[in-house]
Design an enzyme around this catalytic site. Sequence first.
Site, mmCIF file in Angstrom:
data_model
loop_
_atom_site.group_PDB
_atom_site.id
_atom_site.type_symbol
_atom_site.label_atom_id
_atom_site.label_comp_id
_atom_site.label_asym_id
_atom_site.label_seq_id
_atom_site.Cartn_x
_atom_site.Cartn_y
_atom_site.Cartn_z
ATOM 1 N N MET A 1 0.727 -1.408 -0.023
ATOM 2 C CA MET A 1 0.019 0.050 -0.096
ATOM 3 C C MET A 1 0.791 1.510 0.064
ATOM 4 O O MET A 1 0.675 2.111 0.241
ATOM 5 C CB MET A 1 -0.940 -0.011 1.288
ATOM 6 C CG MET A 1 -1.965 -1.226 1.221
ATOM 7 S SD MET A 1 -3.357 -0.912 2.022
ATOM 8 C CE MET A 1 -2.795 -0.995 3.767
ATOM 9 N N GLY A 2 2.120 1.175 -0.566
ATOM 10 C CA GLY A 2 3.234 2.116 -0.530
ATOM 11 C C GLY A 2 3.526 2.751 0.686
ATOM 12 O O GLY A 2 3.585 1.943 1.852
ATOM 13 N N GLU B 1 11.749 -0.737 5.184
ATOM 14 C CA GLU B 1 12.721 -1.732 4.770
ATOM 15 C C GLU B 1 12.066 -2.906 5.027
ATOM 16 O O GLU B 1 12.607 -4.122 4.234
ATOM 17 C CB GLU B 1 13.691 -1.710 6.106
ATOM 18 C CG GLU B 1 14.818 -1.023 5.860
ATOM 19 C CD GLU B 1 15.656 -0.821 4.542
ATOM 20 O OE1 GLU B 1 15.840 -2.144 4.140
ATOM 21 O OE2 GLU B 1 16.060 -0.055 3.922
ATOM 22 N N GLY B 2 10.982 -3.010 5.486
ATOM 23 C CA GLY B 2 10.068 -4.417 5.441
ATOM 24 C C GLY B 2 9.708 -4.528 4.253
ATOM 25 O O GLY B 2 9.810 -5.794 3.593
ATOM 26 N N HIS B 3 9.161 -3.744 3.473
ATOM 27 C CA HIS B 3 8.612 -3.972 2.058
ATOM 28 C C HIS B 3 9.835 -4.396 1.189
ATOM 29 O O HIS B 3 10.045 -5.151 0.380
ATOM 30 C CB HIS B 3 8.068 -2.567 1.395
ATOM 31 C CG HIS B 3 6.818 -2.338 2.058
ATOM 32 N ND1 HIS B 3 6.846 -1.083 2.835
ATOM 33 C CD2 HIS B 3 5.743 -2.797 1.905
ATOM 34 C CE1 HIS B 3 5.656 -0.683 3.245
ATOM 35 N NE2 HIS B 3 4.987 -1.734 2.763
ATOM 36 N N ASP C 1 1.949 -9.217 9.262
ATOM 37 C CA ASP C 1 0.687 -9.623 9.185
ATOM 38 C C ASP C 1 0.492 -10.978 9.183
ATOM 39 O O ASP C 1 -0.022 -11.677 7.905
ATOM 40 C CB ASP C 1 0.108 -9.088 7.946
ATOM 41 C CG ASP C 1 0.344 -7.458 7.913
ATOM 42 O OD1 ASP C 1 -0.255 -6.727 8.759
ATOM 43 O OD2 ASP C 1 1.349 -7.045 7.225
ATOM 44 N N GLN D 1 -2.925 -12.536 7.746
ATOM 45 C CA GLN D 1 -3.047 -12.165 6.334
ATOM 46 C C GLN D 1 -2.171 -13.440 5.573
ATOM 47 O O GLN D 1 -2.968 -13.770 4.645
ATOM 48 C CB GLN D 1 -2.388 -10.964 6.008
ATOM 49 C CG GLN D 1 -2.553 -10.272 4.615
ATOM 50 C CD GLN D 1 -2.123 -8.815 4.474
ATOM 51 O OE1 GLN D 1 -2.861 -7.949 4.712
ATOM 52 N NE2 GLN D 1 -0.848 -8.737 4.069
ATOM 53 N N SER E 1 6.720 -0.494 10.042
ATOM 54 C CA SER E 1 5.112 -0.320 9.246
ATOM 55 C C SER E 1 4.882 1.031 8.710
ATOM 56 O O SER E 1 5.735 2.014 9.285
ATOM 57 C CB SER E 1 4.145 -0.289 10.489
ATOM 58 O OG SER E 1 3.064 0.091 10.228
#
Length: 275
Positions: A17-18, A22-24, A138, A141, A173
């Site tokens: 979701m943009g 660093e997680g992404h 998540d 998820q 996050s």
Amino acid sequence: MQKESNKGSNLALIATMGALHEGHVSLIKRGQKECSQVIVSIYVNPTQFENSNDLINYPKSIDDDIDILNSLNIDFLFIPNKELMYPNGLVSKVFDLNGIDEKLEGAMRPGHFQGVATVVDRLFELTQPDKAYFGLKDFQQVQIIKKLSLIKGGTPEIIACKIIREDSGLAMSSRNSRLNVKELKAAASIFKALKFAEKEVKVFPTPPAALIREMKSIINSTGHIKVEEITFAFSDNLDVINDPDFPLDHYNKKVHCFISAYAGDVRLIDNHFIC
Ligand code: AMP
């Protein structure tokens, strides 16, 4: 760019979701390692927000996101609009998710996981990935998406990726960017409480009620973070452990702990394997 041939020809999807962090990035790098091409999507999905203020206030930083993605040299960036994602109007489909969507987060956020499944299903349909990477930040998820993929015949393969944390232990996050300095510091108590539970259970046969009391105190005593819910559940089926007095390590199953907490109006979640 020439890609290494031993990865074959396959496509990794990293759905986001943009407001990338660093997680992404860790998901993207894993996709790049395991697949010949990587597509990153950015779409803030309205149907998974049951709280309209959370949707309105969701952080956006598209220019920075594009800079990050350029530096990572990804193959495709997909930024769909509402019309493409929801050609029949902004409503969730209804998937049979074995009731996983109604437990834990699903009980606190009714409709949330049907919204997640709907948007991910559409992203799969539009991008046709071989593998899709999701973060264990998540945790529930990931189970929802694995179930969705099974419903769809097993493609794409769902890859669960470890939680990336700040040095303080706070799970990264996009919503962290909405915290002020004091809240950011205090939010580290969430992981501190999770680690406390893990350690306690290793030393004593500890029941949930006692742990939850202590964990709430660790977090709430910061004065800037307020616990919404602390729940212990079995890692495999996410069934909530309801017996407050039965020691967690006496179950013959893996146990996870899930926390949701507020910093002002910003809702934070985290989870950790306990025993
Ligand atoms: P979001 O943009 O928050 O929807 O997240 C997109 C993907 O990144 C989801 O699969 C998340 O689980 C994953 N993700 C978000 N934060 C983290 C983190 N701290 N560590 C690992 N994965 C994460």
